[in-house]
Design a protein around this motif. Structure first.
Motif, PDB file in Angstrom:
ATOM      1  N   HIS A 366     -18.091 -16.814 -19.575  1.00 36.51           N
ATOM      2  CA  HIS A 366     -18.385 -17.217 -18.166  1.00 36.51           C
ATOM      3  C   HIS A 366     -18.711 -15.894 -17.406  1.00 36.51           C
ATOM      4  O   HIS A 366     -19.584 -16.043 -16.725  1.00 36.51           O
ATOM      5  CB  HIS A 366     -16.872 -17.626 -17.653  1.00 36.51           C
ATOM      6  CG  HIS A 366     -16.767 -18.971 -17.949  1.00 36.51           C
ATOM      7  ND1 HIS A 366     -16.616 -20.053 -16.962  1.00 36.51           N
ATOM      8  CD2 HIS A 366     -16.344 -19.766 -19.278  1.00 36.51           C
ATOM      9  CE1 HIS A 366     -16.451 -21.065 -17.629  1.00 36.51           C
ATOM     10  NE2 HIS A 366     -15.927 -21.006 -18.578  1.00 36.51           N
ATOM     11  N   ARG A 367     -18.117 -14.669 -17.717  1.00 33.83           N
ATOM     12  CA  ARG A 367     -18.388 -13.604 -17.173  1.00 33.83           C
ATOM     13  C   ARG A 367     -19.957 -13.278 -17.472  1.00 33.83           C
ATOM     14  O   ARG A 367     -20.569 -12.921 -16.521  1.00 33.83           O
ATOM     15  CB  ARG A 367     -17.761 -12.376 -17.473  1.00 33.83           C
ATOM     16  CG  ARG A 367     -16.158 -12.404 -17.057  1.00 33.83           C
ATOM     17  CD  ARG A 367     -15.322 -11.070 -16.980  1.00 33.83           C
ATOM     18  NE  ARG A 367     -15.454 -10.745 -18.502  1.00 33.83           N
ATOM     19  CZ  ARG A 367     -14.182 -11.200 -19.351  1.00 33.83           C
ATOM     20  NH1 ARG A 367     -13.437 -11.898 -18.785  1.00 33.83           N
ATOM     21  NH2 ARG A 367     -14.194 -10.489 -20.618  1.00 33.83           N
ATOM     22  N   ALA A 368     -20.519 -13.348 -18.683  1.00 41.25           N
ATOM     23  CA  ALA A 368     -21.953 -13.254 -19.081  1.00 41.25           C
ATOM     24  C   ALA A 368     -22.750 -14.060 -18.247  1.00 41.25           C
ATOM     25  O   ALA A 368     -23.852 -13.607 -17.671  1.00 41.25           O
ATOM     26  CB  ALA A 368     -21.919 -13.380 -20.614  1.00 41.25           C
ATOM     27  N   LYS A 369     -22.274 -15.203 -18.119  1.00 40.75           N
ATOM     28  CA  LYS A 369     -23.267 -16.360 -17.593  1.00 40.75           C
ATOM     29  C   LYS A 369     -23.158 -16.025 -15.728  1.00 40.75           C
ATOM     30  O   LYS A 369     -24.337 -15.956 -15.341  1.00 40.75           O
ATOM     31  CB  LYS A 369     -22.735 -17.736 -17.459  1.00 40.75           C
ATOM     32  CG  LYS A 369     -23.420 -18.966 -16.996  1.00 40.75           C
ATOM     33  CD  LYS A 369     -24.958 -18.817 -17.595  1.00 40.75           C
ATOM     34  CE  LYS A 369     -25.826 -19.907 -16.850  1.00 40.75           C
ATOM     35  NZ  LYS A 369     -27.228 -19.904 -17.351  1.00 40.75           N
ATOM     36  N   GLU A 370     -22.086 -15.362 -15.474  1.00 40.37           N
ATOM     37  CA  GLU A 370     -22.155 -14.971 -13.757  1.00 40.37           C
ATOM     38  C   GLU A 370     -23.094 -13.880 -13.810  1.00 40.37           C
ATOM     39  O   GLU A 370     -23.920 -14.035 -12.818  1.00 40.37           O
ATOM     40  CB  GLU A 370     -20.674 -14.898 -13.546  1.00 40.37           C
ATOM     41  CG  GLU A 370     -19.811 -16.111 -13.449  1.00 40.37           C
ATOM     42  CD  GLU A 370     -18.459 -15.633 -13.154  1.00 40.37           C
ATOM     43  OE1 GLU A 370     -18.073 -14.195 -13.222  1.00 40.37           O
ATOM     44  OE2 GLU A 370     -17.386 -16.494 -13.098  1.00 40.37           O
ATOM     45  N   ARG A 371     -22.864 -12.721 -14.449  1.00 44.04           N
ATOM     46  CA  ARG A 371     -23.870 -11.781 -14.484  1.00 44.04           C
ATOM     47  C   ARG A 371     -25.458 -11.974 -14.504  1.00 44.04           C
ATOM     48  O   ARG A 371     -26.015 -11.695 -13.845  1.00 44.04           O
ATOM     49  CB  ARG A 371     -23.495 -10.754 -15.516  1.00 44.04           C
ATOM     50  CG  ARG A 371     -22.011  -9.979 -15.336  1.00 44.04           C
ATOM     51  CD  ARG A 371     -22.094  -8.744 -16.075  1.00 44.04           C
ATOM     52  NE  ARG A 371     -22.040  -9.007 -17.574  1.00 44.04           N
ATOM     53  CZ  ARG A 371     -20.797  -9.529 -18.399  1.00 44.04           C
ATOM     54  NH1 ARG A 371     -19.808  -9.205 -17.698  1.00 44.04           N
ATOM     55  NH2 ARG A 371     -21.044  -9.545 -19.624  1.00 44.04           N
ATOM     56  N   SER A 372     -25.769 -13.070 -15.662  1.00 46.29           N
ATOM     57  CA  SER A 372     -26.940 -13.627 -15.505  1.00 46.29           C
ATOM     58  C   SER A 372     -27.481 -14.309 -14.300  1.00 46.29           C
ATOM     59  O   SER A 372     -28.466 -14.168 -14.075  1.00 46.29           O
ATOM     60  CB  SER A 372     -27.259 -14.446 -16.805  1.00 46.29           C
ATOM     61  OG  SER A 372     -28.404 -15.135 -16.931  1.00 46.29           O
ATOM     62  N   VAL A 373     -26.770 -15.133 -13.797  1.00 47.98           N
ATOM     63  CA  VAL A 373     -27.091 -15.746 -12.557  1.00 47.98           C
ATOM     64  C   VAL A 373     -27.459 -14.670 -11.405  1.00 47.98           C
ATOM     65  O   VAL A 373     -28.440 -14.858 -10.699  1.00 47.98           O
ATOM     66  CB  VAL A 373     -25.950 -16.710 -12.369  1.00 47.98           C
ATOM     67  CG1 VAL A 373     -26.117 -17.113 -10.837  1.00 47.98           C
ATOM     68  CG2 VAL A 373     -25.918 -17.855 -12.934  1.00 47.98           C
ATOM     69  N   VAL A 374     -26.419 -13.531 -11.449  1.00 48.25           N
ATOM     70  CA  VAL A 374     -26.777 -12.634 -10.412  1.00 48.25           C
ATOM     71  C   VAL A 374     -27.988 -11.910 -10.641  1.00 48.25           C
ATOM     72  O   VAL A 374     -28.770 -11.674  -9.596  1.00 48.25           O
ATOM     73  CB  VAL A 374     -25.807 -11.535 -10.431  1.00 48.25           C
ATOM     74  CG1 VAL A 374     -25.818 -10.308  -9.562  1.00 48.25           C
ATOM     75  CG2 VAL A 374     -24.077 -12.275  -9.867  1.00 48.25           C
ATOM     76  N   ARG A 375     -28.496 -11.648 -11.973  1.00 45.56           N
ATOM     77  CA  ARG A 375     -29.674 -10.895 -12.152  1.00 45.56           C
ATOM     78  C   ARG A 375     -30.764 -11.745 -11.751  1.00 45.56           C
ATOM     79  O   ARG A 375     -31.721 -11.212 -11.474  1.00 45.56           O
ATOM     80  CB  ARG A 375     -29.551 -10.494 -13.808  1.00 45.56           C
ATOM     81  CG  ARG A 375     -28.713  -9.561 -14.213  1.00 45.56           C
ATOM     82  CD  ARG A 375     -29.158  -8.807 -15.479  1.00 45.56           C
ATOM     83  NE  ARG A 375     -29.101  -9.847 -16.607  1.00 45.56           N
ATOM     84  CZ  ARG A 375     -27.775 -10.172 -17.251  1.00 45.56           C
ATOM     85  NH1 ARG A 375     -26.658  -9.405 -17.036  1.00 45.56           N
ATOM     86  NH2 ARG A 375     -27.720 -10.917 -18.028  1.00 45.56           N
ATOM     87  N   GLN A 376     -30.572 -13.109 -12.244  1.00 44.73           N
ATOM     88  CA  GLN A 376     -31.760 -14.069 -11.800  1.00 44.73           C
ATOM     89  C   GLN A 376     -32.086 -13.928 -10.346  1.00 44.73           C
ATOM     90  O   GLN A 376     -33.325 -14.097  -9.738  1.00 44.73           O
ATOM     91  CB  GLN A 376     -31.533 -15.349 -12.267  1.00 44.73           C
ATOM     92  CG  GLN A 376     -31.657 -15.439 -13.818  1.00 44.73           C
ATOM     93  CD  GLN A 376     -31.355 -16.817 -14.329  1.00 44.73           C
ATOM     94  OE1 GLN A 376     -30.878 -17.873 -13.826  1.00 44.73           O
ATOM     95  NE2 GLN A 376     -31.231 -16.952 -15.644  1.00 44.73           N
ATOM     96  N   GLU A 377     -30.775 -13.981  -9.486  1.00 44.00           N
ATOM     97  CA  GLU A 377     -31.028 -14.001  -8.062  1.00 44.00           C
ATOM     98  C   GLU A 377     -31.693 -12.785  -7.759  1.00 44.00           C
ATOM     99  O   GLU A 377     -32.531 -13.032  -6.563  1.00 44.00           O
ATOM    100  CB  GLU A 377     -29.755 -14.264  -7.490  1.00 44.00           C
ATOM    101  CG  GLU A 377     -28.886 -15.678  -7.697  1.00 44.00           C
ATOM    102  CD  GLU A 377     -27.736 -15.749  -6.974  1.00 44.00           C
ATOM    103  OE1 GLU A 377     -27.224 -14.549  -6.846  1.00 44.00           O
ATOM    104  OE2 GLU A 377     -27.018 -16.849  -7.300  1.00 44.00           O
ATOM    105  N   LYS A 378     -31.205 -11.590  -8.172  1.00 45.80           N
ATOM    106  CA  LYS A 378     -31.895 -10.510  -7.521  1.00 45.80           C
ATOM    107  C   LYS A 378     -33.426 -10.363  -7.927  1.00 45.80           C
ATOM    108  O   LYS A 378     -34.229 -10.038  -7.237  1.00 45.80           O
ATOM    109  CB  LYS A 378     -31.251  -9.052  -8.500  1.00 45.80           C
ATOM    110  CG  LYS A 378     -29.823  -8.993  -7.726  1.00 45.80           C
ATOM    111  CD  LYS A 378     -29.163  -7.692  -8.518  1.00 45.80           C
ATOM    112  CE  LYS A 378     -27.773  -7.432  -7.784  1.00 45.80           C
ATOM    113  NZ  LYS A 378     -26.972  -6.430  -8.700  1.00 45.80           N
ATOM    114  N   ALA A 379     -33.727 -10.768  -9.225  1.00 48.50           N
ATOM    115  CA  ALA A 379     -34.910 -11.006  -9.639  1.00 48.50           C
ATOM    116  C   ALA A 379     -35.880 -11.812  -8.802  1.00 48.50           C
ATOM    117  O   ALA A 379     -36.989 -11.429  -8.562  1.00 48.50           O
ATOM    118  CB  ALA A 379     -35.313 -11.299 -11.076  1.00 48.50           C
ATOM    119  N   ALA A 380     -35.197 -12.774  -8.294  1.00 51.88           N
ATOM    120  CA  ALA A 380     -36.157 -13.674  -7.299  1.00 51.88           C
ATOM    121  C   ALA A 380     -36.619 -13.117  -6.057  1.00 51.88           C
ATOM    122  O   ALA A 380     -37.388 -13.376  -5.481  1.00 51.88           O
ATOM    123  CB  ALA A 380     -35.351 -15.023  -7.218  1.00 51.88           C
TER     124      ALA A 380
END
Length: 455
Positions: A366-380
């Protein structure tokens, strides 16, 4: 006197449960009055109490396991604030520790819960047996009964004996066989308590924690010898009924620990490594060939997204069912697609396990997925156009106005041409209109003539 008043509500509650269990045993065929039904009811009461607090024990183990996992991060925080004694630093350290506990789902007080729940029960049982004699003789200072235990039931309890020792009798009042039974029960508790702590230290503690220079290890070793000695002291002050309760409770603790070491061992311990290897073999035994077949089907589908999605959907149901039987946690984040979940199960089949895929591992997912979502939002956000300066905005607005003006002029020209055509058509005579219609029809029927005319 004051102790009786404080513990009396618990004494009454335990008395009710004890008597109801006794009545149930009698209803099932055991003899009423003084006798074995009262002894067995204590055993059943102990089992009921320990069964009811098992969820607390499980919570305690989970908290301990999570605390062992987060030890490196905890040490970093402690090192960060080492030597800082000011109020602001202490407050900040406390906040970071609370955030760390929340992150791993730990509770520093969880390890105390089973003991805290048992203590009122133990004291209630102790006082119920202690005061049974006074109730039987009519000299109890808080009334003529303890809950449902009136004088008649109290006399039954007083006349119930184990090897000649009353349930309310103590070691110092025992002789002969009764004294031997007290000693045997005391030895039984001491040995089981010692084995429980020794096996826990050797099999269910991380290797780094077993270092003799570790203060926690030294404390554990000291407790391993002191706790059994406390049971020896206890045997001199408690009644026979409490000795039975403690003996059954100690046996339950020993058996419970043996079971939990195969279900929820402490990460990094020898027991954990054994369970990890066993469950990895069991999972890969069916998962490797299954995912080989899955990969073959996936390759045949090529780049058809709908077919791949259908394969993942049908496969995931079967995979989850089989993985659940291997105790693999399945509460994946809702934001994960079916293909991503299948990929995680596939990795478990192909990669070497470093941790059990349990609830602690799932929190990491769950923590890894949350970090992935945050990274995607920052990249966007980085890919979005940068904010324009005032001069750039002025230029863009001027360009938009110019384009709008050109569009308006073009639209006015088109309207002017349409109006001119309409006026020309209105000035033609019917004969001229008919002639032009016939001419257009002739041109459609003879395209070559039309091309020639154009030339």
């Amino acid at each position: 006197m004051w102790f009786d008043k404080i513990i009396y509500p618990f004494t009454v509650a335990i008395a009710w449960v004890w008597v109801k269990i006794h009545d149930l045993l009698v209803a099932l065929g055991m003899s009423g009055g003084p006798g074995v039904a009262w002894i067995v009811s204590i055993i059943v009461l102990t089992i009921v109490v320990r069964a009811l607090i098992t969820p607390l024990y499980v919570k305690q183990l989970r908290s301990q396991r999570a605390m062992s996992v987060m030890q490196p991060e905890m040490k970093k925080i402690q090192e960060k604030y080492k030597g800082k004694t000011d109020q602001a630093s202490r407050l900040k350290m406390s906040e970071e520790m609370q955030a760390l506990n929340k992150k791993y789902g730990t509770n520093p007080f969880a390890s105390c819960l089973p003991l805290l729940v048992q203590m009122p029960i133990l004291f209630g049982m102790y006082r119920a047996l202690w005061n049974a004699g006074a109730v039987a003789q009519g000299t109890f200072n808080l009334g003529d009964h303890i809950g449902p235990i009136d004088q008649a039931l109290a006399q039954e309890i007083e006349r119930t004996t184990v090897a000649g020792v009353s349930l309310s009798g103590r070691l110092t009042e025992s002789t002969g066989v009764g004294l031997a039974v007290f000693i045997i029960l005391a030895i039984f508790m001491v040995v089981l308590q010692f084995l429980t702590m020794k096996i826990s230290m050797e099999r269910n503690m991380p290797q780094q924690a077993q270092d003799s220079s570790n203060p926690m290890m030294r404390t554990q070793k000291m407790m391993m010898y002191l706790m059994p000695l406390m049971f020896v002291f206890t045997a001199f002050v408690v009644q026979m009924g409490i000795m039975i309760y403690l003996s059954i409770s100690t046996a339950w603790t020993f058996g419970q620990q043996m079971v939990m070491m195969t279900v929820m061992p402490t990460p990094g311990s020898p027991a954990y490594k054994d369970v990890l290897a066993k469950r990895e073999r069991g999972y890969k035994e069916w998962a490797k060939p299954y995912f080989e077949e899955y990969d073959r089907k996936r390759e045949e589908l090529g780049s058809d997204p709908e077919a791949v999605a259908q394969l993942n959907q049908t496969s995931l149901k079967e995979i989850k069912s089989k993985a659940r039987s291997q105790r693999v946690a399945g509460n994946f984040p809702e934001s994960m697609s079916e293909g991503e979940v299948v990929g995680v199960y596939r990795n478990l089949a192909l990669q070497e396990w470093t941790t059990l895929p349990d609830e602690t591992w799932m929190r990491g997912v769950h923590r890894a997925k949350e970090r992935s979502v945050v990274r995607q939002e920052k990249a966007a956000k980085r890919e979005q156009p940068r904010r324009m300066s005032r001069e750039q905005r002025k230029q863009a607005e001027a360009k938009e106005r110019q384009l709008a003006a050109e569009h308006e002029r073009a639209e006015q020209n088109r309207r002017a041409r349409r109006e001119a055509n309409d006026r020309a058509k209105s000035e033609l005579t019917p004969e001229e209109v008919e002639r032009r219609r016939a001419q257009r029809k002739s041109q459609r029927n003879n395209p070559g003539q039309r091309k020639k005319k154009r030339k």
